[in-house]
Design a protein around this motif. Structure first.
Motif, mmCIF file in Angstrom:
data_model
loop_
_atom_site.group_PDB
_atom_site.id
_atom_site.type_symbol
_atom_site.label_atom_id
_atom_site.label_comp_id
_atom_site.label_asym_id
_atom_site.label_seq_id
_atom_site.Cartn_x
_atom_site.Cartn_y
_atom_site.Cartn_z
ATOM 1 N N PHE A 39 -65.839 6.603 3.426
ATOM 2 C CA PHE A 39 -65.877 7.892 3.053
ATOM 3 C C PHE A 39 -65.038 8.715 3.856
ATOM 4 C CE2 PHE A 39 -69.628 6.764 5.701
ATOM 5 C CZ PHE A 39 -69.696 7.945 6.529
ATOM 6 N N PHE A 40 -64.419 9.813 3.659
ATOM 7 C CA PHE A 40 -64.001 10.822 4.476
ATOM 8 C C PHE A 40 -65.130 11.589 5.139
ATOM 9 C CE2 PHE A 40 -59.961 9.681 3.249
ATOM 10 C CZ PHE A 40 -58.894 9.878 4.221
ATOM 11 N N TYR A 58 -61.171 9.045 7.971
ATOM 12 C CA TYR A 58 -61.916 8.204 6.932
ATOM 13 C C TYR A 58 -62.512 7.133 7.723
ATOM 14 C CZ TYR A 58 -61.863 4.694 3.119
ATOM 15 O OH TYR A 58 -62.236 3.925 2.062
ATOM 16 N N GLN A 59 -63.971 6.939 7.516
ATOM 17 C CA GLN A 59 -64.849 6.037 8.013
ATOM 18 C C GLN A 59 -64.945 4.989 7.079
ATOM 19 O OE1 GLN A 59 -68.039 5.274 11.083
ATOM 20 N NE2 GLN A 59 -66.166 6.105 10.972
ATOM 21 N N VAL A 60 -64.560 3.767 7.581
ATOM 22 C CA VAL A 60 -64.273 2.693 6.782
ATOM 23 C C VAL A 60 -64.680 1.326 7.340
ATOM 24 C CG1 VAL A 60 -62.123 2.225 7.713
ATOM 25 C CG2 VAL A 60 -62.514 1.428 5.445
ATOM 26 N N LYS A 61 -65.272 0.576 6.590
ATOM 27 C CA LYS A 61 -65.769 -0.868 6.872
ATOM 28 C C LYS A 61 -64.682 -1.788 7.116
ATOM 29 C CE LYS A 61 -69.572 -0.238 3.516
ATOM 30 N NZ LYS A 61 -70.227 -0.930 2.418
ATOM 31 N N LEU A 96 -72.745 -7.583 3.729
ATOM 32 C CA LEU A 96 -73.871 -6.641 3.101
ATOM 33 C C LEU A 96 -74.856 -6.505 4.527
ATOM 34 C CD1 LEU A 96 -74.635 -8.258 -0.304
ATOM 35 C CD2 LEU A 96 -73.671 -6.184 0.365
ATOM 36 N N LYS A 97 -74.291 -7.033 5.545
ATOM 37 C CA LYS A 97 -75.160 -6.750 6.750
ATOM 38 C C LYS A 97 -74.315 -6.758 8.017
ATOM 39 C CE LYS A 97 -76.838 -11.771 7.311
ATOM 40 N NZ LYS A 97 -78.091 -12.466 7.578
ATOM 41 N N ASP A 98 -74.627 -6.362 9.170
ATOM 42 C CA ASP A 98 -73.837 -6.596 10.324
ATOM 43 C C ASP A 98 -72.492 -5.679 10.160
ATOM 44 O OD1 ASP A 98 -75.938 -7.716 11.627
ATOM 45 O OD2 ASP A 98 -75.265 -9.655 10.939
ATOM 46 N N VAL A 99 -72.363 -4.825 9.280
ATOM 47 C CA VAL A 99 -71.181 -3.960 8.883
ATOM 48 C C VAL A 99 -70.524 -3.164 10.125
ATOM 49 C CG1 VAL A 99 -70.218 -2.419 7.461
ATOM 50 C CG2 VAL A 99 -71.900 -3.977 6.586
ATOM 51 N N GLN A 100 -69.442 -3.385 10.198
ATOM 52 C CA GLN A 100 -68.914 -2.661 11.339
ATOM 53 C C GLN A 100 -67.772 -1.633 10.718
ATOM 54 O OE1 GLN A 100 -66.857 -5.907 13.871
ATOM 55 N NE2 GLN A 100 -68.504 -5.667 15.214
ATOM 56 N N TRP A 101 -67.732 -0.343 11.425
ATOM 57 C CA TRP A 101 -66.948 0.717 11.051
ATOM 58 C C TRP A 101 -65.801 1.186 11.779
ATOM 59 C CZ3 TRP A 101 -68.247 3.094 6.320
ATOM 60 C CH2 TRP A 101 -69.616 2.578 5.543
ATOM 61 N N GLU A 102 -64.907 1.786 11.399
ATOM 62 C CA GLU A 102 -63.736 2.288 12.206
ATOM 63 C C GLU A 102 -63.065 3.427 11.639
ATOM 64 O OE1 GLU A 102 -61.018 -1.181 12.300
ATOM 65 O OE2 GLU A 102 -60.063 -0.536 10.689
ATOM 66 N N TRP A 103 -62.365 4.144 12.129
ATOM 67 C CA TRP A 103 -61.749 5.380 11.993
ATOM 68 C C TRP A 103 -60.162 4.998 11.305
ATOM 69 C CZ3 TRP A 103 -64.699 9.605 10.879
ATOM 70 C CH2 TRP A 103 -65.780 9.668 11.689
#
Length: 302
Positions: free
Chosen positions: A258-259, A272-275, A281-288
């Motif tokens: 999502f933005f 944008y915050q993106v996987k 479905l677990k231990d998801v990491q996010w980046e910009w």
């Protein structure tokens, strides 16, 4: 802002779980830091979440539409108190969400639900104006005016296209945009944000209609046009022969990210915050990604 949640009932139902992970991230992100490239500082509590169409995957299918809509309503809620999402949501319909209610073959119409929810939004003072057909709407957050044009900002499908009517009927969205901006913004120079499902890369919302929309909003201080439907990114677009570009943001599928958008008195910034791996479905990491900012002011567009 997000789009294309495409809630499922029978096949690919893991998409629903991935959507929920994204919503949970929306809930917990406030208080974390903006990227350094955008000046840092803490992300504030959002006024709301924009959901820009294709809310469900099967807009008129027996045994599926009602289940898919329930998933959307359970996850996104309406006002931040009645679903998994902790903030109000402002949704519009997309090309997957079904035709106008009179053409529906089963018992649930997404457009009927949007009309009902718009009335609740009016009652709760979440929005200020709704179109005569109950679908398109607008509101103010501080000095910024927002317009939800749903599928795309035209009045009807171009006669040269004839693509999958009535599903692709925008139902007088452009007339609402014109009348709403004249009535609520006028020559004030207030910043305006316009949103819809489709952008200027959709072959059934065609170039000449893009230009008609551009002419309609040219007198106003449109700081960004937000949409979904196709690939994620930030770009500039203008009608042929014009000088001033619109800053266009295309948000990706909810299951991916999502933005985050912030408008202050003199700046628009978003990212944008993106996987990193949307399948998890677990231990998801996010980046910009897609970090963007620009200066804005209260002045009419030239």
């Amino acid at each position: 802002m997000t789009s294309d949640s495409h809630y499922e009932a029978i096949e690919r139902v893991e998409r629903n779980d991935r959507n929920l992970i994204t919503i949970e991230r929306m809930n917990t992100l406030p208080g974390e830091a903006w990227p350094d490239k955008l000046g840092g500082g803490l992300i504030g509590k959002p006024r709301g979440v924009l959901a820009l169409g294709d809310l469900i995957d099967d807009g008129d299918k027996n045994g599926q539409t009602d289940i898919e809509w329930k998933h959307f309503a359970d996850h996104f809620g309406l006002d931040g108190t009645d679903g998994a999402l902790k903030f109000p949501v402002f949704e519009g319909w997309g090309n997957h969400d079904g035709p106008p209610e009179k053409y529906i073959k089963q018992r649930v119409s997404v457009q009927t639900e949007i009309k009902r929810r718009n009335q609740l939004r009016l009652e709760n003072k979440l929005i200020s104006r709704v179109s005569p057909n109950g679908l398109h709407y607008s509101w103010d957050w501080n000095d910024v005016h927002f317009v939800q044009a749903n599928l795309y900002p035209a009045d009807k499908q171009n006669a040269k296209v004839r693509y999958s009517l009535p599903w692709h009927d925008p139902q007088d969205a452009l007339t609402f945009v014109k009348e709403d901006l004249a009535a609520t913004v006028g020559d004030s120079g207030r910043p305006v944000v316009i949103m819809a499902h489709c952008g200027f890369d959709t072959d059934w919302w065609v170039v000449e209609d893009w230009s008609e929309f551009y002419r309609a909003v040219k007198p106003y201080n449109v700081i960004t046009y937000l949409h979904g439907h196709t690939g994620t990114g930030v770009r500039k677009w203008k009608s042929e022969g014009e000088e001033k570009f619109l800053d266009v943001v295309n948000t990706g599928q909810t299951e991916k990210g999502f933005f985050v958008v912030e408008v202050s008195a003199d700046r628009l910034r978003l990212a944008y915050q993106v996987k990193r791996d949307p399948a998890l479905l677990k231990d998801v990491q996010w980046e910009w990604r897609y970090q963007f900012e620009k200066r804005i002011s209260r002045q009419a567009a030239e």
